[in-house]
Design a protein around this motif. Sequence first.
Motif, mmCIF file in Angstrom:
data_model
loop_
_atom_site.group_PDB
_atom_site.id
_atom_site.type_symbol
_atom_site.label_atom_id
_atom_site.label_comp_id
_atom_site.label_asym_id
_atom_site.label_seq_id
_atom_site.Cartn_x
_atom_site.Cartn_y
_atom_site.Cartn_z
ATOM 1 N N MET A 66 0.697 -1.171 -0.014
ATOM 2 C CA MET A 66 -0.104 0.001 -0.162
ATOM 3 C C MET A 66 0.927 1.228 0.003
ATOM 4 O O MET A 66 0.476 2.404 -0.664
ATOM 5 N N THR A 67 2.205 1.270 0.647
ATOM 6 C CA THR A 67 2.944 2.220 0.684
ATOM 7 C C THR A 67 3.360 2.670 -1.000
ATOM 8 O O THR A 67 3.402 3.891 -1.360
ATOM 9 N N CYS B 182 -7.228 7.433 -2.825
ATOM 10 C CA CYS B 182 -6.635 6.482 -1.841
ATOM 11 C C CYS B 182 -7.584 5.847 -0.879
ATOM 12 O O CYS B 182 -8.218 6.680 -0.216
ATOM 13 N N LEU B 183 -7.851 4.583 -0.703
ATOM 14 C CA LEU B 183 -8.869 3.869 -0.151
ATOM 15 C C LEU B 183 -8.231 3.145 1.227
ATOM 16 O O LEU B 183 -7.466 2.073 0.685
ATOM 17 N N PRO B 184 -8.333 3.502 2.390
ATOM 18 C CA PRO B 184 -7.890 2.711 3.613
ATOM 19 C C PRO B 184 -8.665 1.294 3.482
ATOM 20 O O PRO B 184 -9.848 1.132 2.925
ATOM 21 N N ALA B 185 -8.327 0.382 4.270
ATOM 22 C CA ALA B 185 -8.945 -0.988 4.343
ATOM 23 C C ALA B 185 -10.439 -0.823 4.781
ATOM 24 O O ALA B 185 -11.135 -1.712 3.988
ATOM 25 N N ASP B 186 -10.832 -0.027 5.635
ATOM 26 C CA ASP B 186 -12.158 0.043 5.855
ATOM 27 C C ASP B 186 -13.147 0.648 4.845
ATOM 28 O O ASP B 186 -14.308 0.550 5.064
ATOM 29 N N ARG B 187 -12.629 1.232 4.000
ATOM 30 C CA ARG B 187 -13.512 1.657 2.750
ATOM 31 C C ARG B 187 -13.546 1.066 1.452
ATOM 32 O O ARG B 187 -14.081 1.205 0.561
ATOM 33 N N ALA C 110 -12.150 -9.704 -0.829
ATOM 34 C CA ALA C 110 -11.807 -10.522 0.158
ATOM 35 C C ALA C 110 -11.241 -9.653 1.375
ATOM 36 O O ALA C 110 -11.021 -8.641 1.187
ATOM 37 N N PRO C 111 -11.457 -10.137 2.672
ATOM 38 C CA PRO C 111 -11.232 -9.406 4.054
ATOM 39 C C PRO C 111 -9.638 -9.535 3.976
ATOM 40 O O PRO C 111 -8.958 -10.241 3.244
ATOM 41 N N GLY C 112 -9.105 -8.491 4.704
ATOM 42 C CA GLY C 112 -7.491 -8.450 5.115
ATOM 43 C C GLY C 112 -6.620 -7.858 4.113
ATOM 44 O O GLY C 112 -5.541 -7.658 4.194
ATOM 45 N N LEU C 113 -7.467 -7.162 3.291
ATOM 46 C CA LEU C 113 -6.516 -6.450 2.245
ATOM 47 C C LEU C 113 -6.122 -4.908 2.989
ATOM 48 O O LEU C 113 -6.797 -4.531 3.851
ATOM 49 N N ALA C 114 -4.944 -4.520 2.476
ATOM 50 C CA ALA C 114 -4.366 -3.463 3.191
ATOM 51 C C ALA C 114 -4.902 -1.944 2.767
ATOM 52 O O ALA C 114 -4.941 -1.056 3.657
ATOM 53 N N ALA D 49 -9.398 -15.765 -4.807
ATOM 54 C CA ALA D 49 -8.744 -15.444 -3.590
ATOM 55 C C ALA D 49 -9.133 -13.766 -3.307
ATOM 56 O O ALA D 49 -9.453 -13.279 -2.382
ATOM 57 N N LEU D 50 -9.304 -13.254 -4.444
ATOM 58 C CA LEU D 50 -9.383 -11.850 -4.288
ATOM 59 C C LEU D 50 -10.817 -11.493 -4.268
ATOM 60 O O LEU D 50 -11.434 -10.421 -3.531
ATOM 61 N N PHE D 51 -11.994 -12.247 -4.842
ATOM 62 C CA PHE D 51 -13.264 -12.415 -4.546
ATOM 63 C C PHE D 51 -13.670 -13.587 -4.371
ATOM 64 O O PHE D 51 -14.086 -14.495 -5.068
ATOM 65 N N PRO D 52 -13.752 -14.080 -2.975
ATOM 66 C CA PRO D 52 -14.183 -15.410 -2.607
ATOM 67 C C PRO D 52 -15.619 -15.796 -2.979
ATOM 68 O O PRO D 52 -16.206 -16.893 -3.444
ATOM 69 N N VAL D 53 -16.481 -14.716 -3.483
ATOM 70 C CA VAL D 53 -17.802 -14.985 -3.967
ATOM 71 C C VAL D 53 -17.777 -15.965 -5.392
ATOM 72 O O VAL D 53 -18.670 -16.278 -5.805
ATOM 73 N N LEU D 54 -16.634 -15.799 -5.942
ATOM 74 C CA LEU D 54 -16.499 -16.365 -7.316
ATOM 75 C C LEU D 54 -16.046 -17.943 -7.359
ATOM 76 O O LEU D 54 -15.999 -18.708 -8.175
ATOM 77 N N ALA D 55 -15.806 -18.287 -6.123
ATOM 78 C CA ALA D 55 -15.204 -19.596 -5.876
ATOM 79 C C ALA D 55 -16.092 -20.628 -6.573
ATOM 80 O O ALA D 55 -15.719 -21.578 -6.973
ATOM 81 N N GLY D 56 -17.504 -20.397 -6.255
ATOM 82 C CA GLY D 56 -18.427 -21.464 -6.614
ATOM 83 C C GLY D 56 -18.939 -21.223 -8.029
ATOM 84 O O GLY D 56 -19.889 -21.732 -8.370
ATOM 85 N N VAL D 57 -18.723 -20.184 -8.775
ATOM 86 C CA VAL D 57 -19.123 -19.669 -9.933
ATOM 87 C C VAL D 57 -18.412 -20.609 -11.296
ATOM 88 O O VAL D 57 -17.463 -20.793 -11.231
ATOM 89 N N ARG D 58 -19.256 -20.942 -12.250
ATOM 90 C CA ARG D 58 -18.932 -21.658 -13.195
ATOM 91 C C ARG D 58 -18.324 -20.722 -14.367
ATOM 92 O O ARG D 58 -18.677 -19.969 -14.635
#
Length: 399
Positions: free
Chosen positions: A104-105, A123-128, A137-141, A302-311
């Motif tokens: 992020m830096t 610039c967007l902090p993690a909470d935005r 996905a959660p946990g991004l900086a 990994a970036l969008f977990p919602v896609l894990a089950g998408v065809r």
Amino acid sequence: MRHGQLSDAPDVVVVGAGVVGAACAYYAGRSGLSVAVVDRGPVAGGTTGAGEGNLLVSDKEPGPELDLALLSTRLWRELAAELPPEIEYETKGGLVVASDEPGMTALRAFCAAQEKAGVRSDCLPADRLRDAEPHLAPGLAGGVLYPQDAQVQPALAAAHLLRASGARLQLGAEVTAVLRGPDGAVRGVRTPQGDLLAPAVVNATGTWAGRLAALAGVTVPVLPRRGCVLVTEPLPRVVRRKVYAADYVADVASGSAALQTSAVVEGTPAGPVLIGASRERIGFDRTLSVEVLRRLAAQAAALFPVLAGVRVMRTYQGFRPYLPDHLPAIGPDPRLPGLLHACGHEGAGIGLAPATGRLIAAALTGTPGPLDARPFRPERFADGAGEGEHGRAGGCGRR
């Protein structure tokens, strides 16, 4: 007609009916020139038809390519107002995300330099982040939002540019020779349908630009860089923008021929999500790589977990026209009067097409261009320029 002269000789022949050739034809026609466009295949049959339609400034560091991209951003807005809505021009913006604080830096420093060159960003902090993309996905900086990034449907954009240009199309006609007059200057091209005479020829043949240049007796070292895209089943708009990881950008500027993959995910107005990006230099090999598909799918999930089950409904491959210094070749070739090049845009050709067309039209008409074209001079590789002179310093390009 065998080597016979085709009637109604145009002012310029554009070889290549992809989006770059279409933009060259469009702006040449707007400048009052009569234009013929020749392609061995259909409209958008090469790299354009395999592209995602990205119109990006977010991936470009300050320098000649960013200048070209910012001009094209303005021109695409004008074109969207003139061309039919079927080109699917969408100003959805782009979001670059960092997985950790060091990333992020670096991203903040990069966008600060871009802002001085005219790029808008936030610039967007993690909470935005989830305000911008709820399914990340959660946990991004954190990340940086780029409102100037946009998208078109590339094949339709090329087709409508050609239609609006007024150019005469000659499809399914491979150029077999670049013709010269007694003075050595260009006088047209030869195809199986006949000789098409003109005092100017524009090489807009994408990954095959080196071959056409060789027919003209000059060297432009364009190489194919293969990429693959996954297309999911239609979904609600789970991905609002073009989203990619900050650590992906170094892959783009690399000169390595090895396989590289990085998460690049974007939604489309029609519903499917497009997933990239891979790059490798293996010639024109179209063999499907399961390893590439596996990597891209895993990185997207990994970036969008919602896609894990998408065809994934289909995949497609294309070849980016790569030049060693990652800048396109645009403008007249002093080695052969009458020959111009508009090629080597790698994966940015759709985004950079309008500015390229404006530069070519200015060169054809002998009028001032919209920006300094010297960094893109086609002969720069022959005299020892190239990598290092106008190339990327930090490797922050997106292809």
